[in-house]
Scaffold this motif. Structure first.
Motif, short mmCIF file in Angstrom:
data_model
loop_
_atom_site.label_atom_id
_atom_site.label_comp_id
_atom_site.label_asym_id
_atom_site.label_seq_id
_atom_site.Cartn_x
_atom_site.Cartn_y
_atom_site.Cartn_z
N ILE A 37 60.11 11.83 44.73
CA ILE A 37 59.22 13.17 44.57
C ILE A 37 58.02 12.68 45.06
CG2 ILE A 37 58.29 14.56 42.99
CD1 ILE A 37 60.82 14.30 41.05
N LEU A 38 57.43 11.60 44.67
CA LEU A 38 56.24 11.28 45.21
C LEU A 38 56.01 11.17 46.57
CD1 LEU A 38 54.64 9.31 41.96
CD2 LEU A 38 54.35 11.92 42.58
N ARG A 39 56.89 10.54 47.07
CA ARG A 39 56.95 10.10 48.44
C ARG A 39 57.34 11.40 49.51
NH1 ARG A 39 59.89 5.38 46.99
NH2 ARG A 39 61.64 6.57 47.99
N SER A 40 57.99 12.37 48.88
CA SER A 40 58.41 13.57 49.66
C SER A 40 57.28 14.43 50.37
CB SER A 40 59.22 14.46 48.85
OG SER A 40 59.45 15.55 49.27
N SER A 42 57.11 17.42 50.93
CA SER A 42 56.85 18.64 50.35
C SER A 42 55.77 18.39 49.44
CB SER A 42 57.90 19.16 49.76
OG SER A 42 58.43 18.32 48.57
N TYR A 43 55.51 17.23 48.79
CA TYR A 43 54.46 16.95 47.58
C TYR A 43 53.12 17.00 48.32
CZ TYR A 43 52.68 15.53 43.35
OH TYR A 43 51.92 15.41 42.06
N ILE A 44 52.90 16.48 49.52
CA ILE A 44 51.77 16.48 50.12
C ILE A 44 50.77 17.62 50.29
CG2 ILE A 44 50.39 15.83 52.49
CD1 ILE A 44 52.77 14.02 53.16
N ASP A 49 48.82 17.47 55.39
CA ASP A 49 50.04 16.99 56.08
C ASP A 49 50.01 17.35 57.59
OD1 ASP A 49 52.78 17.18 56.50
OD2 ASP A 49 53.39 18.33 54.92
#
Length: 316
Positions: A37-40, A42-44, A49
């Motif tokens: 999740i933290l590397r995805s 979408s989380y940036i 991004d």
């Protein structure tokens, strides 16, 4: 007694983090998913991004950013008006042009019957014959900058495409007397860097030619085109078209070196063929020295002190 409601401004309780930690201890398999999740992407955060910002759907946003960033910085640097200087990247300072000719002649001596080597020598000779344009562009940069950057207010700031040749020379003229000048560089397939004489805070890199062209003309009070190739011709005709069609305030368009330009563009032929109007022929002036070009600019702007780069269409 119930706990008081948590307002949006209240920091997230430490207990929330502790709860997550306890959850991971109870369910170790979920740790790997949390890491995903933290590397995805979408989380940036969207603003951080770069992959997202480079998507094709974000082109309108990139266009706006590319217009805004240089504009805001120029306002901060108190750039009021500019003189645009175009010209060939292959016009060299005389010592460098002489060195290139000597190298071409040495290569020809090794293969005297090679037609490409003979052609290289002829081209090197023509480049050397145009070396004086480097010095004239340098002098124009000095003339324009030395009289108009006073008390932090910057009028007639030299702006070039930021590359070598004529552009380098014009930026160099301003640099050598401690004045500001701009460079509007463009990303190209071949590796390139700006010339070393641009004011660092006023060197911009563009992806879109269209936005770069807008910045060339938004503050322009004159355009000086030295001998050059496709890029110089592109910018010259863009400016002529905008002035001819009333999209841009009338400004001096000066072709430097009439012998060169008369061979490249036959404006009289265009008039005779009826493809431009006779009065369109008067849109261009000619100069042979930096002093002549600067005098044309000064005379015109004393006579017609209009705001630079004004677009005549509403909302532009």
């Amino acid at each position: 007694m119930p706990s008081p409601p948590v307002s949006p401004e209240t920091p997230k309780p430490i207990a929330d983090v502790q709860n997550i930690t306890e959850r991971l201890e109870m369910d170790p398999a979920s740790r790997e998913n949390l890491e995903r999740i933290l590397r995805s992407p979408s989380y940036i955060l969207a603003e951080d991004d770069s992959g997202f910002l480079k998507r094709s759907e974000l082109r309108p946003t990139r266009l706006q950013l590319e217009l805004l960033k240089p504009e805001m910085i120029q306002q901060e640097q108190k750039i009021i008006s500019t003189i645009v200087v175009f010209g060939g990247t292959r016009i060299l300072e005389k010592p460098l042009a002489e060195r290139h000719l000597a190298q071409a002649e040495e290569a020809l001596r090794a293969v005297p019957d090679d037609s490409r080597a003979r052609r290289a020598v002829e081209i090197a000779r023509r480049v050397l014959a145009k070396a004086h344009y480097y010095e004239e562009a340098r002098e124009l940069g000095r003339l324009a900058s030395s009289t108009c950057q006073i008390d932090g207010q910057c009028e007639f700031v030299v702006v070039t495409g930021g590359g070598p040749g004529v552009m380098e020379a014009a930026n160099r003229g301003a640099y050598e007397i401690g004045c500001k000048s701009m460079g509007l560089n463009i990303t190209l397939p071949l590796e390139q860097v700006p010339n070393p004489y641009i004011t660092p805070e006023l060197c911009f890199q563009f992806h879109y030619f269209a936005i770069r062209k807008m910045h060339f003309l938004m503050r322009a009070k004159a355009l000086v085109a030295f001998p050059g190739g496709f890029g110089t011709l592109d910018e010259l005709f863009e400016t002529l078209t905008l002035v001819q069609t009333g999209k841009l305030t009338l400004l001096p368009i000066i072709l430097f070196g009439r012998e060169y330009w008369d061979r490249v563009i036959n404006f009289d032929f265009l008039v005779e063929e009826g493809t431009i109007a006779p009065h369109d022929r008067a849109l261009v002036r000619y100069a042979e020295t930096a002093g002549e070009a600067w005098q044309i600019i000064m005379d015109y702007n004393r006579r017609a002190p209009t705001p630079p780069g004004v677009m005549h269409t509403p909302g532009s």
